[in-house]
Design a protein around this motif. Structure first.
Motif, PDB file in Angstrom:
ATOM      1  N   UNK A 107      85.515 -11.052 136.790  1.00 17.85           N
ATOM      2  CA  UNK A 107      85.565 -10.274 138.028  1.00 17.85           C
ATOM      3  C   UNK A 107      84.215 -10.272 138.723  1.00 17.85           C
ATOM      4  N   UNK A 108      84.233 -10.619 140.010  1.00 18.55           N
ATOM      5  CA  UNK A 108      83.030 -10.544 140.824  1.00 18.55           C
ATOM      6  C   UNK A 108      83.324  -9.627 142.000  1.00 18.55           C
ATOM      7  N   UNK A 109      82.290  -9.077 142.588  1.00 24.37           N
ATOM      8  CA  UNK A 109      82.466  -8.295 143.803  1.00 24.37           C
ATOM      9  C   UNK A 109      82.494  -9.263 144.980  1.00 24.37           C
ATOM     10  N   UNK A 110      83.587  -9.256 145.719  1.00 25.48           N
ATOM     11  CA  UNK A 110      83.750 -10.209 146.820  1.00 25.48           C
ATOM     12  C   UNK A 110      82.643 -10.066 147.864  1.00 25.48           C
ATOM     13  N   UNK A 151      75.418 -12.359 143.489  1.00 26.15           N
ATOM     14  CA  UNK A 151      74.596 -11.326 142.845  1.00 26.15           C
ATOM     15  C   UNK A 151      75.326 -10.625 141.703  1.00 26.15           C
ATOM     16  N   UNK A 152      76.655 -10.612 141.730  1.00 21.99           N
ATOM     17  CA  UNK A 152      77.392  -9.893 140.692  1.00 21.99           C
ATOM     18  C   UNK A 152      77.846 -10.824 139.566  1.00 21.99           C
ATOM     19  N   UNK A 194      87.006  -9.494 143.549  1.00 25.70           N
ATOM     20  CA  UNK A 194      87.593  -8.162 143.674  1.00 25.70           C
ATOM     21  C   UNK A 194      86.946  -7.372 144.818  1.00 25.70           C
ATOM     22  N   UNK A 195      87.596  -6.312 145.203  1.00 23.24           N
ATOM     23  CA  UNK A 195      87.161  -5.481 146.331  1.00 23.24           C
ATOM     24  C   UNK A 195      87.113  -6.297 147.610  1.00 23.24           C
ATOM     25  N   UNK A 196      87.984  -7.294 147.690  1.00 21.38           N
ATOM     26  CA  UNK A 196      87.985  -8.148 148.875  1.00 21.38           C
ATOM     27  C   UNK A 196      88.424  -7.363 150.106  1.00 21.38           C
ATOM     28  N   UNK A 197      89.035  -6.209 149.903  1.00 18.51           N
ATOM     29  CA  UNK A 197      89.370  -5.356 151.050  1.00 18.51           C
ATOM     30  C   UNK A 197      88.111  -4.883 151.774  1.00 18.51           C
ATOM     31  N   UNK A 203      80.305  -7.301 135.490  1.00 18.51           N
ATOM     32  CA  UNK A 203      79.239  -6.294 135.427  1.00 18.51           C
ATOM     33  C   UNK A 203      79.832  -4.901 135.685  1.00 18.51           C
ATOM     34  N   UNK A 204      79.099  -3.853 135.367  1.00 19.64           N
ATOM     35  CA  UNK A 204      79.635  -2.501 135.555  1.00 19.64           C
ATOM     36  C   UNK A 204      80.097  -2.260 136.999  1.00 19.64           C
ATOM     37  N   UNK A 205      81.181  -1.512 137.105  1.00 17.30           N
ATOM     38  CA  UNK A 205      81.664  -1.023 138.413  1.00 17.30           C
ATOM     39  C   UNK A 205      82.319  -2.074 139.300  1.00 17.30           C
ATOM     40  N   UNK A 206      82.540  -3.255 138.765  1.00 17.98           N
ATOM     41  CA  UNK A 206      83.100  -4.316 139.605  1.00 17.98           C
ATOM     42  C   UNK A 206      84.634  -4.164 139.727  1.00 17.98           C
TER      43      UNK A 206
END
Ligand SMILES: Nc1nc2c(ncn2[C@@H]2O[C@H](COP(=O)(O)OP(=O)(O)O)[C@@H](O)[C@H]2O)c(=O)[nH]1
Ligand SMILES: [Mg+2]
Length: 287
Positions: free
Chosen positions: A30-33, A38-39, A58-61, A128-131
């Motif tokens: 999982x990466x932050x979109x 960086x993630x 993720x969080x692509x919204x 990573x945390x919180x992703x």
């Protein structure tokens, strides 16, 4: 700006994850979109040698759609299936299944040659945390969620979630530590608020954020705050404070609160869909 990140408490998590990786077939990363570079932790490439790979943006919204498309193409070029996702939305989980079969195709083929048919693939979620690891596992597994319970010997006490006939998902995600070898990555991680441990100066951070937005998303700055390319950064903070009625006793705009407004607006998506790591801005040797 310096970032002090102490991975000490992550050493245990790392060791546990290295153990778990040995017994899985597929790694779901999982990466932050908003910040796929960086993630990410490049060390995962070594750890995941020989495993099926899948990347979830993720969080692509919360991310810019065009930038997300570029990242998907980037991973595809490297033979890794990537999907953009809002993990809170269960409807989006359907797409995952096809990608799972694709990512596991080599292992399934190998098994077939050995005469092993219908052995479920074992997957593990890392990031990573919180992703959004827990959110994803809940949404993805939530449909089927029959926890398989302990199978001593076979699973070494691990909890697996059985997903249909073909997939078992490790119940606990692997926590990765970010690799902050460049200070832009540190800055972006801090902006995302994903690393509590990052020590940072909020004012410097937000001023730098405003500078980046002036270049990459000027229309967002203008629409939300009335800030233009000509507005100085200090003035921008005062403008935001006045706009939000954050005035100190003496009548001065409260720029401290303006800093919080801007951070909250960005993190909650109220500012709009913003991607921090933009492929066109990253030098080839850093990818
Ligand atoms: N907007 C948005 N928020 C998400 C998404 N996935 C997770 N979150 C939120 O991100 C936060 C961290 O998620 P969590 O699953 O606990 O992350 P973990 O530390 O990787 O397990 C929570 O507040 C989630 O609701 C997503 O796709 N979109
Ligand atoms: Mg979690």
């Amino acid at each position: 700006m310096t970032y002090n990140y102490y991975p000490g408490h992550m050493m245990k998590a790392k060791r546990a994850m290295e153990e778990d990786i040995r017994i899985i077939d597929l790694l779901i990363e999982l990466l932050d979109a908003r910040a796929p570079q960086s993630t990410r932790n490049p060390e995962i490439d070594k750890l995941a040698k020989g495993k099926g790979r899948m990347v979830l943006l993720n969080k692509s919204d919360l991310a810019d759609e065009d930038e997300t498309k570029k990242w998907i193409a980037y991973f595809k070029d490297r033979g890794i299936a990537a999907i953009s996702l809002d993990s809170r939305n269960r409807k989006e989980m359907k797409e995952i299944d096809n990608a799972v079969s694709f990512a596991c195709r080599e292992k399934i083929e190998k098994n077939k040659k050995k005469g092993i048919i219908n052995r479920p693939m074992r997957a593990m979620v890392v990031g990573i945390p919180n992703v959004g690891k827990s959110t994803f596992i809940n949404s993805y597994a939530g449909r089927a969620a029959a926890k398989t319970g302990n199978k001593p010997g076979v699973t070494r006490g691990k909890q697996w979630i059985k997903l249909g006939k073909n997939l078992e998902l490790l119940d606990t995600p692997g926590i990765l530590w970010p690799k902050i070898d460049d200070e832009t990555a540190g800055f972006h991680l801090a902006l995302l608020g994903s690393m509590n441990d990052l020590i940072l100066n909020r004012e410097e951070m937000v001023i730098r954020f405003i500078r980046e937005l002036k270049v990459s998303f000027p229309e967002i700055l203008f629409e939300r705050y009335g800030i233009t390319a000509e507005t100085g950064e200090e003035e921008a903070l005062r403008t935001v404070a006045v706009k939000r009625n954050a005035i100190q006793k003496g009548g001065e705009p409260d720029t401290d609160r303006a800093i919080s407004f801007i951070l909250d607006d960005f993190r909650s998506g109220k500012l709009g869909k913003i991607t921090l790591d933009r492929l066109d801005d990253i030098a080839d040797e850093d990818l």
